[in-house]
Structure formats: C-alpha cells, structure tokens
Design a protein around this motif. Structure first.
Motif, short mmCIF file in Angstrom:
data_model
loop_
_atom_site.label_atom_id
_atom_site.label_comp_id
_atom_site.label_asym_id
_atom_site.label_seq_id
_atom_site.Cartn_x
_atom_site.Cartn_y
_atom_site.Cartn_z
N ILE A 122 0.99 -0.98 0.00
CA ILE A 122 0.00 0.03 -0.08
C ILE A 122 1.07 1.53 0.21
N GLN A 123 1.95 1.03 1.12
CA GLN A 123 2.47 2.38 0.53
C GLN A 123 3.82 2.40 -0.21
N LEU A 124 3.70 1.16 -1.00
CA LEU A 124 4.67 1.70 -2.42
C LEU A 124 3.75 2.09 -3.42
N GLY A 125 2.87 2.01 -3.33
CA GLY A 125 1.66 2.30 -4.38
C GLY A 125 1.52 3.36 -3.62
N LEU A 126 1.41 3.62 -3.17
CA LEU A 126 1.08 5.99 -3.04
C LEU A 126 2.19 6.62 -2.82
N VAL A 142 -2.92 11.42 0.10
CA VAL A 142 -4.08 10.45 0.91
C VAL A 142 -4.15 10.77 2.27
N VAL A 143 -2.91 11.32 3.29
CA VAL A 143 -3.04 10.82 4.47
C VAL A 143 -2.86 12.51 5.32
N SER A 185 -0.80 1.15 7.96
CA SER A 185 0.30 2.14 6.11
C SER A 185 0.13 3.60 6.63
N LEU A 186 -1.52 4.30 6.54
CA LEU A 186 -1.61 5.75 7.06
C LEU A 186 -0.84 6.03 8.38
N GLN A 217 8.99 9.89 -2.37
CA GLN A 217 10.26 9.38 -1.33
C GLN A 217 9.49 9.18 -0.36
N GLU A 218 9.46 9.31 0.63
CA GLU A 218 9.97 9.19 2.00
C GLU A 218 8.47 7.80 1.81
N LEU A 219 7.11 7.14 1.60
CA LEU A 219 6.38 6.12 1.51
C LEU A 219 7.06 5.15 0.60
N LEU A 220 7.95 6.02 -0.65
CA LEU A 220 8.81 4.36 -1.48
C LEU A 220 9.60 4.34 -0.50
#
Length: 630
Positions: free
Chosen positions: A115-119, A127-128, A395-396, A421-424
């Motif tokens: 989920i985090q990688l997709g976002l 979205v957060v 995830s969120l 980038q942090e999400l990735l």
C-alpha cells in the motif's frame, strides 16, 4: 539522467563518503543500536510475537528505509503504535505467538508495504491528509494509554485474557493483583527506577540498555526463571483436568483436520489441472474443503478460549514421592499432611496430555541465533482481504508518524523532505522486512531523536545500526535468554509515557471547537473499540471530514452597505445603512454542491427582507471555487 538515477537510488547522494562523516554516522549508529535492540524486542512482544522477531524487524527494514527514504536521520523499525495495531488486527484471527499469528503478522507487513509503495509510486502522499492532526492526537493519546495498560499483567506476573473488550481484560488483570509474583514486580520496578534515574541524572548514558543488562544479570544470578513439567492426570481438580483434556484432544483434532485439509486441497489442485476431470467431483471436493475449514476455524477459536481459561488457574505442586507422581492442587487446596514445593505454578502449554508449567518469572528464553529465513509471506486471497482494512490503517498511521518525525528533524537540519520518497522508503522497508520475517514497522520518534542528537549526518548511521543488530543475531543472542519479560514491559511503558499529551487535545479545542470534538471523539472511540483500534481512528477520520463539510456548508454571508470611504463593507460590522434599491451581498467561501441550497436560501432571505429593491448584487471575490452545481 543523474536526477533520474538519484530518484531510484537516493542513497547515492551519500557518496563520496568523507572520514569525519563516516565517524559521526558510526557513533550515531552504535548509539541508536543500544536503544534499538531492547526496544525492538519489547515491541515484538507488544505485537504478540516472540521477542526475537523484534530483532528481525530491526535488521533489514531500518537499512532499506534509510537507503530509499528522503530523511537522513529518520530511524525506522518496530514502534509502539504500529505494534499495537498489529496485535489488535491479528488477535481475533489466531492465538497470540502461534505459528499462524506470526505468518499473519508477516503477511500484514507485506500488505502495508504494498500500500505504501503504491501510494509513493503514484505520488499520493497527500492521501494522509485525510487523517487530520486532531484525529492523530486523540488516537495517539488513547493508544499510549492502551499500550501502557496492556503491559500491566507482565509487570505483576499474572495472566491476561484477550477478549473483544480490552477494558474487561484489564479489569481481569486488576482482580489478580493479590496473586502478584513479587520477584517479577521487583524486576519491573527496578528497570523503571534505572531508566528514570539515568534519564534525569545522566541523560547521555543508554538507560534502556543499562536497565536491560543489570536486570538480565540479576535474573541469571537469582534463578528468576523456574519452569517445570507435569501431566494432565496430575491435576487434582476434576473440572480443570477435564478442561486440560479437552484442550489436549482438540490440539490432536486440529492436527488431523489440518492434514485432511492439505490433502483435499492438493487433490483439488490436481483435478483443476486435468481438463477432463469431472466438474461434479471438483464441486464435491470444494464443499468438503469448506466444511473442513469451518470445523477447523471453530475448533481453533474454542481452543484459544480454553487456553486462556487454563492460564488463569494457579496451582501448588506436591512433588512426586515413591510411586506417587507429582500432583497439582489449586492454591489453598493442598490436603493437610501434604507439603507443596513452595512455588506458584501456571499452565503455559498443554500438548498430548503433557503440561508445560511456569513457576517463576517469565523471561525472553531461547532466541534462535543466525539470520532470519528469507522467504515469501504465506498468502491466500481470503486472508489478504481480511487484513486489508487493518493494513490500510497501519500504512497511513505509520507513514504519518514517519513523515511528522522527519519534518520535525528537517526543521532543525534545514533538510528537504519529500513525502512521496518517504512513502517509497517505508513501503520498501516493510516489503523487504516481510521477506525476512518482520512485522509492520515505521519511523520511531525516540530513536530518531537519539540519532539526530548523536550527530548522524547521513542515512549511513541507520545502516550501521542495522549491522550491529546483525552481529547481535549472529553472536549475542544467548546473552538475552534471561532477560525478564517484566523489564520489556517497563521499557514499553517508559517509551509511551511521552506519547500521552492531553495539552494537545486542549489546544485543538481552543483553536477550533470542531477540531477539539474530533480529537475527543477519536480518543474515546479508540478506548471504547479497543482492541480494535482501527475502528477508533476510522470513526475520528470520518467525523473530521463530516465536520469540515458542515463548516463549508454554511460559510459566512455579509449584507453590504456603502462605507464613507466609498467601499462596500459589512453593514453589521460597521453599522452602515442598507440601500433601498440595491441588495449587495458577499459570499465568503467555495460554492459547490454541498452549500448551493444554503446560498439560494441566503439570497431569497435577503430579497424577502428588502422587497422594494430592484437589483441584487453578488460580490463574488470571496468565491474561490465553483463546481457544476455552483
């Protein structure tokens, strides 16, 4: 081209490494590792997993997040809130600490990572924002209280049931305070005293590590752990004996059903490959598999309840003498003339008519030395769908925690943080972590602060911290055997004390009543829904959005009059006369589907109040957005 490479491999910006940078990062990495090792084991237990899974979660995820994230000082690994959310998501699905529970935790980490990688890939870090700050404040306060209370049983050395109502479980613990295992309580209180004392009088020393080292040595020297074995037939109380027998038989039946289910599933796969196979037979096999699954599910649920019931009983043991085997009596029921061995025993496990007994304090126990196995999580579509809502919440919440910490540190270091980038980085760390038997991880506030204060310059400090965890896994695990569980409970409680911040809720209330309501409702809902914490945060997020819509549904509307300086001003604010021929009104807000009826009502009301007026003037410089309805 260089910018594109840097996007895929952001850690290349660390190079070329200079000697003073490497030295600073190495010192910071060692300092973080001294906090990380005991904390990670404590958080694994909070997540419902054996303590050593914390070391697995502290090894690769921290390194990957540092290499692919955008913050140089953010320390990723096991954290309190994500661990508690993991436990609350999985407790209804499997027995805490069981193989199935561990497999589900690893799968949950994989889903969180996806989920985090997709976002991150689709640059949806915004979205957060649906989780407003007041909602997170309310949730964090409630979660910190729940985390602290969830460790009480380990501090007192008593059992704690896991039901649908957390408050009932805590009440059950408080009712057993009279049965407190004093050495356990002393260990926990001693750890508290060491950590608090060092934090106040010698803040530069690693208080957590010193508390863990001192209590582990003490545990070894006094023989804190005391385990034993027995048989179900040795239980003298008929009711408890029958309960233990039922549990033992159910264990055997669960094993049989699992074997049958595996055989039937393999047979069905074989039939599905064969094009000429009978559809009717396949349907019959599907029906049998569903029945077996249902029976297995019911039996596992019943057995979990039985295990919880058995753990509540406290026994005194009369040792074997001559031909007479050892006998277990409920406390206070030892017959006159018989002498117990002086210990209070609890049943830890029942298997094949044999009992594993605990008569002393609980310790971490054996930790497998060596690296975790690298393997894909055990996944099926049905289980993944069951875990999806929990994975989304973790995830969120995890990402919001990580980005908040990264931004707070960036304000001091003047570094630029890229949320996508942090999400990735967080997504990759959870995915790679799940391949190496990790549960969901996130950015840690306490360890990131330690990293920053220790002088970390680049993410290499987290790589060094991960490598020290690796050395611990390879060579130092036997030293952790005697670490008391009560000390890990004290480590968790000490860490979450800082998360309780009622001033932030009060600040939200004073800033805007709606924000205060969202924070308070989230706080109460999270406590009420515990252990299902995701429900609390979803209620809070939903309410915050509804309150925002409510505010925008009725924006400010001002009837205007001519000011002496020639401009149009609000007649109520400036006490101005209203023109008889022209109604002038200003609408301060977006005009969209939710507030169009209110706009119409205000226009009609203004016209009704001034029936002689021939013209209506809408001053619309305050309308910053229009949709089709507007």
């Amino acid at each position: 081209m260089n910018s594109r490479i840097a996007r895929f491999f952001p850690f290349l910006s660390w190079w070329p490494l200079r000697g003073e940078t490497v030295r600073a990062d190495l010192i910071a990495g060692i300092t973080v590792a001294l906090v990380l090792i005991p904390q990670s084991m404590a958080y694994a237990q909070l997540a419902g997993l054996p303590a050593y899974y914390g070391l697995y979660a502290a090894f690769l995820p921290g390194i990957i997040a540092a290499m692919w994230g955008s913050s140089a000082q953010l320390a990723t690994g096991p954290v309190a809130v994500a661990s508690l959310l993991t436990a609350s998501a999985l407790a209804p699905l499997a027995a805490t600490g069981s193989e199935q529970f561990v497999a589900l935790a690893i799968l949950l980490a994989f889903l969180v990572g996806l989920i985090q990688l997709g976002l991150g890939i689709f640059k949806l870090g915004v979205v957060v924002n649906f989780l407003s700050h007041p909602v997170i404040v309310g949730f964090t306060n409630a979660a910190a209280i729940i985390i602290g209370l969830s460790q009480l049983n380990k501090l007192f050395g008593v059992s704690m049931g896991r039901s649908e109502h957390f408050i009932n479980d805590i009440w059950g613990v408080l009712q057993q305070v009279g049965e407190t295992h004093m050495p356990t309580l002393v260990m926990g209180v001693s750890a508290f005293a060491i950590m608090w004392g060092l934090k106040k009088y010698a803040p530069k020393l690693p208080g957590v590590l010193i508390a863990v080292a001192v209590t582990t040595v003490a545990s070894f020297l006094i023989g804190f752990e005391h385990n034993g074995k027995g048989s179900v037939d040795g239980i003298m109380d008929a009711e408890v004996r029958n309960l233990a027998n039922d549990h033992s038989f159910a264990e055997l039946r669960i094993g049989e059903l699992s074997s049958q289910l595996a055989a039937k599933s393999a047979e069905l796969k074989q039939y599905q490959k064969d094009q000429a196979a009978s559809r009717q037979h396949q349907a019959a096999l599907n029906y049998e598999i569903e029945l077996l699954r249902l029976e297995l599910q019911n039996l596992e649920e019943e057995n979990r309840k039985t295990a919880r019931s058995l753990r509540k009983f406290i026994f005194e043991q009369v040792p074997a003498s001559g031909e007479q085997p050892a006998r277990l009596y409920l406390v206070g029921q030892v017959p006159q003339g018989e002498r117990s061995d002086g210990y209070r025993w609890r049943i830890k496990k029942v298997s094949g008519g044999e009992l594993k007994l605990v008569g002393g304090g609980e310790v971490v126990g054996s930790i497998p030395s060596g690296l975790p196995d690298i393997d894909l999580p055990k996944m099926n579509w049905e289980t993944a769908m069951m875990l999806l809502s929990s994975a989304l919440v973790i995830s969120l919440v995890g990402f919001m925690e990580a980005v908040s910490i990264a931004k707070a540190m960036a304000a001091k270091t003047k570094q630029r943080i890229d949320p996508n980038q942090e999400l990735l980085g967080q997504g990759l760390s959870n995915i790679v972590g799940s391949l190496s038997q990790s549960f969901p991880v996130s950015g840690s506030f306490s360890r990131s602060a330690v990293n920053l204060n220790a002088g970390a310059v680049t993410g290499m400090s987290n790589v060094f911290a991960g490598l020290i965890v690796l050395l611990t896994l390879l060579f130092l695990t036997p030293l952790l055997y005697h670490l008391p569980q009560a000390v890990l409970a004290a480590v968790i409680m000490m860490a979450v004390i800082g998360l309780v911040n009622f001033k932030a809720i009060a600040h939200a209330w004073h800033t805007h009543k709606h924000d205060g309501i969202a924070a308070i409702v989230t706080f109460v809902a999270t406590l009420a829904f515990a252990p299902h914490l995701d429900n609390g945060i979803l209620v809070g997020a939903g309410l915050a959005i509804v309150l925002y819509l409510y505010r925008t549904m009725k924006p400010r509307v001002a009837i205007l009059g001519r000011h002496p300086d020639g401009t149009l001003r609000d007649v109520k604010v400036h006490n101005l006369p209203v023109s008889e021929n022209i109604i002038a009104m200003r609408y301060d807000g977006s005009l969209y589907f939710a507030n169009v009826p209110y706009f119409e009502d205000t226009v009609l009301e203004a016209v009704a109040d001034n029936p002689q007026a021939k013209h209506l003037l809408i001053v619309s410089d305050g309308i910053n957005q229009l949709d089709a309805s507007g």
